[in-house]
Scaffold this active site. Structure first.
Site, PDB file in Angstrom:
ATOM      1  NE  ARG A 296      -6.382   1.006  11.569  1.00 51.56           N
ATOM      2  CZ  ARG A 296      -5.313   0.776  11.314  1.00 51.56           C
ATOM      3  NH1 ARG A 296      -4.319   1.646  11.208  1.00 51.56           N
ATOM      4  NH2 ARG A 296      -4.901  -0.517  10.843  1.00 51.56           N
TER       5      ARG A 296
ATOM      6  CE1 TYR B 174      13.704  31.530   5.242  1.00 54.93           C
ATOM      7  CE2 TYR B 174      14.130  29.302   4.665  1.00 54.93           C
ATOM      8  CZ  TYR B 174      13.648  30.534   4.401  1.00 54.93           C
ATOM      9  OH  TYR B 174      13.231  30.805   3.064  1.00 54.93           O
TER      10      TYR B 174
ATOM     11  CG  MET C 257      10.074  24.024   0.136  1.00 55.48           C
ATOM     12  SD  MET C 257       9.089  25.248  -0.986  1.00 55.48           S
ATOM     13  CE  MET C 257       8.166  25.906   0.297  1.00 55.48           C
TER      14      MET C 257
ATOM     15  CE  LYS D 103      -0.129  -0.277   4.924  1.00 60.47           C
ATOM     16  NZ  LYS D 103      -0.875  -0.693   5.987  1.00 60.47           N
TER      17      LYS D 103
HETATM   18  C1  LIG Z   1      -0.161  -1.418   6.841  1.00 61.65           C
HETATM   19  C2  LIG Z   1      -1.075  -2.871   7.167  1.00 61.65           C
HETATM   20  C3  LIG Z   1      -0.211  -4.061   7.568  1.00 61.65           C
HETATM   21  C4  LIG Z   1       1.221  -4.059   7.355  1.00 61.65           C
HETATM   22  O1  LIG Z   1       1.977  -3.628   8.489  1.00 61.65           O
HETATM   23  P1  LIG Z   1       3.514  -3.313   8.864  1.00 61.65           P
HETATM   24  O2  LIG Z   1       3.534  -2.914  10.351  1.00 61.65           O
HETATM   25  O3  LIG Z   1       4.000  -2.217   7.849  1.00 61.65           O
HETATM   26  O4  LIG Z   1       4.042  -4.449   8.728  1.00 61.65           O
HETATM   27  C5  LIG Z   1      -0.730  -5.198   7.806  1.00 61.65           C
HETATM   28  N1  LIG Z   1      -2.007  -5.396   7.756  1.00 61.65           N
HETATM   29  C6  LIG Z   1      -2.805  -4.348   7.892  1.00 61.65           C
HETATM   30  C7  LIG Z   1      -4.385  -4.466   7.948  1.00 61.65           C
HETATM   31  C8  LIG Z   1      -2.307  -3.072   7.444  1.00 61.65           C
HETATM   32  O5  LIG Z   1      -3.200  -1.769   7.414  1.00 61.65           O
END
Ligand SMILES: *Cc1c(COP(=O)(O)O)cnc(C)c1O
Length: 362
Positions: free
Chosen positions: A131, A251, A299, A36
């Site tokens: 969640r 800055y 930046m 992802k």
């Molecule tokens: C992002 C995610 C993972 C991967 O988690 P890591 O800590 O990066 O290994 C696994 N399962 C779900 C549901 C996630 O959202």
């Protein structure tokens, strides 16, 4: 002249290291790969095919769009979409042969009505994060017919505190997941993210879902990192400044410059995901010498004190290592007051990206 000669930063991504990390984790328990957020900023279009070539057959993304972009690159693999479909999106999932993760009674009902037992799904059970996922009560209230219609082939849950081995929440979530999955013992189950893999065999079930560890983040923060570093970032020096009279740097004039100090201004800044929070705290390497970040991160620019570095390297065009074997993703995150995940997913769009490896077959 090549493009490299004009870029302020070079980001080198070692696909072999990612593959090796996946293989090492897969020796502990079978692993899918979480790609992802563009493979945590490292480029899903490169990372996912390299993993598929190495034998990975199951991939997780967050959104439908991420899945659609990957589908032509992964013609054979399963692609699961963690967010599941938004209402009315079910047919789009099957058109691309995507497996939705169903996170709520509503998503489950809509998928069941569409699928009628024909198209597979994964059900996400909430074992304590509050969640995403069906709570134990919600899951128990789904009737058998509706459950069957959704054709769940996978059961997932997600750990809130897996990087803290001693946290009692791990065992609580494990117990609740074990209880909930009794209802669908034939579905393949998955609980562990990267750190969860290191909590022991009870957490492994049928497969794990590592993300961060594939990309070099330490899944066992209390111990040495068992993973290989994957990303290397080198920032290029634009100009040197030998301070001739007392003054300040950058800055806000937060750093007092002393006469004789040699400063290097590097063409990487917070717009590149080199966090402003690193001001006065970051560090890099010029050759063999550790060099301190001085003043604030701008930046597009960051200053380093290179007074102690080799004179040969102290020149415009030289590169300071900002991330790599000696400035690990976790060390950089520590200096920025964040986690490696955020460092990686923020890596900028202006860097010249170089991919190495990824050609191996097995
Ligand atoms: C992002 C995610 C993972 C991967 O988690 P890591 O800590 O990066 O290994 C696994 N399962 C779900 C549901 C996630 O959202």
């Amino acid at each position: 002249m090549s493009e490299i000669d004009q870029s302020g930063g070079i980001l080198t991504i070692d696909l072999d290291a990612i593959v090796e990390n996946w293989r090492d984790l897969s020796k502990i328990t079978p692993c899918a790969a979480v790609v992802k957020a563009d493979a945590y900023g490292l480029g899903a279009a490169k990372v996912a095919p390299a993993l598929a070539k190495a034998g990975c057959q199951r991939f997780f993304v967050a959104s439908f769009d991420e899945a659609v972009a990957l589908r032509p690159l992964l013609p054979e693999a399963e692609i699961l979409v963690l967010n599941g479909p938004f209402p009315g999106g079910e047919a789009d999932f099957t058109a691309h042969h995507l497996i939705p993760v169903l996170n709520s009674p509503e998503q489950l009902a809509a998928w069941g009505a569409f699928s009628q037992g024909k198209w597979p799904s994964a059900i996400h059970l909430d074992s304590g994060m509050n969640r995403l996922g069906l709570s134990a009560r919600e899951f128990s209230q789904i009737d058998d017919k509706a459950l069957k219609a959704a054709h769940p082939v996978y059961l997932l849950s997600h750990l809130a505190c897996s990087e803290e081995k001693e946290n009692p929440m791990n065992a609580q979530q494990l117990a609740l997941f074990q209880a909930m999955r009794q209802r669908l013992p034939e579905a393949n189950s998955s609980l562990a993210n990267s750190s969860g893999i290191f909590l022991g065999g009870d957490y492994h079930f049928d497969f794990a879902r590592p993300g961060a560890a594939l990309y070099g983040v330490n899944p066992t923060p209390e111990k040495a990192n068992p993973m290989r570093q994957v990303a290397r970032l080198e920032g290029r020096i634009i100009q040197l400044r030998c301070v001739d009279s007392p003054g300040s740097v950058g800055y806000g004039a937060t750093h007092a410059a002393r006469p004789g100090q040699l400063l290097a201004t590097v063409a990487v800044g917070y717009a590149d995901g080199y966090f402003r929070a690193l001001g006065g705290k970051g560090f890099g390497y010029l050759g063999e010498t550790q060099v301190k970040l001085v003043g604030r991160v701008s930046m597009d620019l960051t200053s380093f004190d290179i007074s102690d570095a080799s004179e040969v390297l102290a020149r415009p065009g030289s590169f300071i290592e900002l991330l790599g074997e000696r400035v690990t993703v976790d060390a950089l995150a520590g200096a920025a007051g964040t986690i490696g995940y955020e460092i990686l997913t923020a890596l900028g769009r202006r860097y010249h990206r170089v991919y190495v490896g990824g050609e191996t077959t097995c």
